[in-house]
Design an enzyme around this catalytic site. Structure first.
Site, PDB file in Angstrom:
ATOM      1  N   CYS A  23       0.835  -1.201   0.000  1.00  0.00           N
ATOM      2  CA  CYS A  23       0.000   0.000   0.000  1.00  0.00           C
ATOM      3  C   CYS A  23       0.868   1.248   0.000  1.00  0.00           C
ATOM      4  O   CYS A  23       2.103   1.165   0.057  1.00  0.00           O
ATOM      5  CB  CYS A  23      -0.949   0.004   1.193  1.00  0.00           C
ATOM      6  N   ASP A 474      11.857  23.777 -33.270  1.00  0.00           N
ATOM      7  CA  ASP A 474      13.024  24.002 -34.116  1.00  0.00           C
ATOM      8  C   ASP A 474      12.628  23.726 -35.567  1.00  0.00           C
ATOM      9  O   ASP A 474      11.765  22.889 -35.836  1.00  0.00           O
ATOM     10  CB  ASP A 474      14.160  23.079 -33.682  1.00  0.00           C
TER      11      ASP A 474
END
Length: 782
Positions: A23, A474
């Site tokens: 858990c 770019d």
């Protein structure tokens, strides 16, 4: 502005397999222990992958000490086997997960069958106990008895003839067996947590079922103690067994759902053939994949899957790379081209030289990248971590308050009612759902991204990409094909176009820039003899210099020429016309005189315009960023529909542009493919390296596209937004489940509606809560 911290220079990264975590509290405890260790720079523990990823200084803390710290905190840990590749490690993990799932399912089914027997045997006991008091305090069992008892008396009359004491002792033995076999790990892990001064989900289960068993054991051994006080000597054996069965069943379903989250990795691993055909001196032979050596000549027939990475030496074919890149069209591969193991050969035959093998192969690197991403943590997880740290102690306190409240306020059978409510509170509380809410979504998202050709390096990248409002792109290799070609040569004075191209090509053959490769390649394709270069020097983003055939040569942009004091006015008109056609002009100076220029065109990718439209439709601002001149950049931007252009910038200028946008409050995604893009990729909130990119660019990016398509950026952002929605849904339902479920189990609805939750139903709700969170995350894979 988001700042992505760089790891310390001496740090080493290690993935340590951890066992026994169940858990969020377990996960938090292991992470806390590692983070507090001197020499550990960063620690991330994943409940989904059962690994601890640690970045540490081996000169301060050795790796085996980290393993010992995890073991001392109550969990199992082993040093990973460095010689194994990512694929082999993943296969071992998958085998362990399948075995765990099968064990859990087997235990759950047997416990459930034992629970059915216990429930059947409990009916005569409840009927007998009703004569001594108010009957059972478990509302579910009371409801069941009222409806089944008359029929059971007819069908199993012999059962009601067995003395109550005999039935009770028989149930005690059956329950003890189930607890010691099927539920043993709950109690062992709870005890380990207690020894280390902590608590987790196992603590709640152990206290809830353990107290129910002890209560029942007292009722079995000394029923008179209850009867004298006007109470029924209720036993909860069937509840203990069924609670264990339901929780094990939930764990099995959870393990199965978790396996679904790693389906993409399994699919990648399945791409590897087990056999390779290798050409030896005595002919072609089939050998095991592990026996292929670097430099072996691998032969692939039409329709076969390529076993390893390599470079084609003979033959030509179209290769289906869709399983790795998401690109549906086969890609042509001939002599000199790279091929990737796991892809499928088309109709041609190939012979290629094996290059990268094992852990260095493209497939292993992708699997490793995905595993690292799936073990990472998104910042949104911090809220769940803070709650998990105090969750179990808080639930224990609430359970104690529930018992006290019921004991003093119940009108009948206060002890039994108080006990039932307190156990229900312990059983229904679920820290697992909170611990799984974010990691499951990250795992499914990274797997789904891989299927689309998008490699995501972690949950933090997903979260930042979901918040992005600006995409900086770019030009070369991102918006354009990245395969520039010489389209014109303008020679001045006594220079001929071929001689000028030969000299420029000779100098550029040493450079790694895509434009340089285009010039050198064009010269070679025309049959021009390239000369060796002396004194080569590169001025990144501007140009190169060197000596060719004894002459000093300078090749580069207009900025480079100005820097060297070389005028380019003689070519101004020619250059302007080329720029309007989105062509890049490279000037050449030989021995201090302008010799001419070369025009290079890089065609726009067919998918770029549609990708830009999609990004805009998603509400994103798109910026074109390039080192090229403004006229060329504007021409490309106009073709694809980008409004804002920043041209003529060097690598540092790209970083400055990204920072300027971030300073204005923008969350920036930067997409690029070159070495000169790497600083901007690293500085952006999210860096996306294109599939044609260099290793430097891919390493600097937070995401990597396996296909050369700007649409992958839109896919990554859309996936990130969906993932964040799923994470928020998971966290909401995980918190709401506990906020609503715990008070109902405590009995807040009893005064107004007469509803008191049974521990059995509480265990079913707890088991389903974790499964529902994982199932919701699996929707991302659709």
């Amino acid at each position: 502005m988001a700042v992505k911290p760089a790891p310390p220079a001496r740090s080493t990264r290690l993935n340590i397999p951890v066992t026994g975590m169940t858990c969020a509290a377990c996960q938090a405890r292991v992470q806390r222990v590692l983070e507090r260790t001197e020499g550990v720079d960063q620690a991330t523990v994943s409940l989904m992958t059962n690994t601890a990823t640690v970045r540490f200084d081996p000169g301060v803390v050795p790796a085996n000490h980290l393993v010992e710290l995890i073991r001392d905190s109550g969990y199992g840990a082993e040093l990973p086997l460095d010689e194994r590749g990512a694929v082999e490690e993943q296969e071992a993990q998958e085998a362990a997960r399948v075995e765990e799932m099968q064990v859990l399912r087997r235990k759950a089914l047997i416990a459930l069958a034992a629970g059915a027997v216990a429930m059947l045997a409990s009916m005569p006991l409840m009927a007998a106990n009703a004569h001594h008091g108010a009957g059972t305090s478990d509302p579910f069992m009371r409801w069941t008895m009222e409806r089944l008892d008359p029929g059971l008396r007819v069908v199993f009359p012999w059962l009601y003839a067995i003395p109550a004491a005999t039935l009770s002792w028989g149930l005690l033995v059956l329950t003890a067996i189930v607890m010691m076999w099927a539920g043993r790990h709950f109690y062992v892990r709870a005890w380990k947590a207690l020894r280390h001064g902590s608590s987790d989900m196992n603590t709640l289960i152990a206290i809830g079922t353990g107290s129910a068993f002890l209560f029942s054991m007292v009722a079995t051994a000394a029923p008179g103690l209850f009867i004298e006080r006007g109470m029924a000597p209720d036993v909860y054996y069937e509840a203990v067994i069924i609670i264990i069965a339901f929780i094990l069943g939930g764990n099995a379903l959870e393990a199965r759902a978790k396996a679904g989250t790693s389906k993409a990795i399994r699919a990648l691993i399945g791409l590897r053939p087990s056999i390779a055909r290798v050409r030896r001196a005595d002919g072609d032979r089939d050998v095991a994949l592990d026996d292929v050596m670097e430099g072996d000549l691998v032969v692939v027939r039409p329709g076969e899957r390529l076993p390893v990475d390599g470079v084609v030496e003979q033959g030509a074919s179209a290769i289906d790379e869709s399983m790795l890149t998401g690109e549906p069209m086969p890609v042509s591969r001939t002599a000199g081209d790279r091929v990737i193991g796991g892809t499928i050969n088309g109709t041609g035959s190939l012979a290629y030289r094996a290059t990268t093998l094992g852990s260095a192969s493209v497939l292993s690197r992708i699997v490793r990248l995905m595993r690292d991403a799936q073990g990472s943590r998104a910042p949104i997880q911090r809220l769940a971590d803070r709650v998990s740290a105090v969750f179990v102690p808080t639930i224990i306190v609430i359970s104690a308050i529930t018992f006290i409240t019921w004991y003093f306020l119940a009108d009948t059978a206060p002890v039994l009612r108080a006990f039932t409510a307190a156990v229900s509170v312990l059983i229904i509380a679920c820290p697992c759902a909170m611990g799984l809410a974010v990691p499951t979504a990250v795992m499914v998202a990274t797997g789904q991204g891989a299927k689309m050709g998008v490699l995501i390096k972690g949950g933090e990248s997903l979260e930042r990409a979901a918040r992005a409002d600006t995409v900086v792109i770019d030009k070369t290799g991102t918006v354009t094909e990245g395969r520039p070609a010489v389209v014109a040569v303008e020679a001045l004075g006594t220079w001929s176009p071929d001689e000028l191209l030969r000299v420029v090509g000779s100098l550029e053959q040493v450079s790694e820039h895509p434009l340089a490769a285009a010039i050198a390649g064009s010269a070679a394709s025309r049959g021009l003899r390239l000369s060796p270069v002396e004194g080569f020097s590169s001025d990144t983003g501007r140009g190169v210099t060197g000596t060719v055939d004894g002459r000093a040569v300078v090749v580069g942009s207009a900025t480079m020429m100005a820097q060297w004091g070389i005028g380019v006015d003689a070519l101004a008109g020619w250059a302007a016309e080329r720029a309007r056609q989105a062509q890049t002009v490279v000037y050449a100076d030989v021995d201090g005189e302008l010799a001419g220029a070369v025009a290079i065109a890089d065609p726009v990718r067919p998918t770029s315009a549609a990708a830009v439209r999609r990004l805009k439709a998603m509400g994103l601002d798109v910026v074109l960023l390039t080192g090229d001149i403004a006229a060329t950049a504007q021409a490309v931007a106009g073709e694809v529909g980008i409004d804002r252009v920043v041209a003529g910038v060097l690598p540092q200028g790209k970083v400055d542009t990204v920072r300027e946008l971030q300073g204005a409050g923008r969350v920036v995604i930067m997409a690029g493919d070159g070495i000169n893009d790497a600083p901007a990729l690293a500085g952006a909130d999210v860096g996306v390296a294109m599939g044609s990119g260099t290793d430097v660019a891919i390493e600097a990016g937070d995401m990597a596209l396996l296909r050369n398509d700007l649409g992958g950026v839109a896919d990554a952002i859309a996936l990130s937004r969906r993932t964040m929605r799923t994470m928020r849904q998971n966290l909401f339902w995980a918190f709401v489940y506990n906020v609503i479920g715990v008070p109902i189990a405590a009995g807040v609805l009893y005064p107004s509606m007469g509803i008191l939750l049974s521990p059995i139903l509480a265990s079913a709700a707890m088991a389903l809560s974790s499964v529902s969170v994982v199932t919701n995350s699996l929707r991302l894979g659709r």
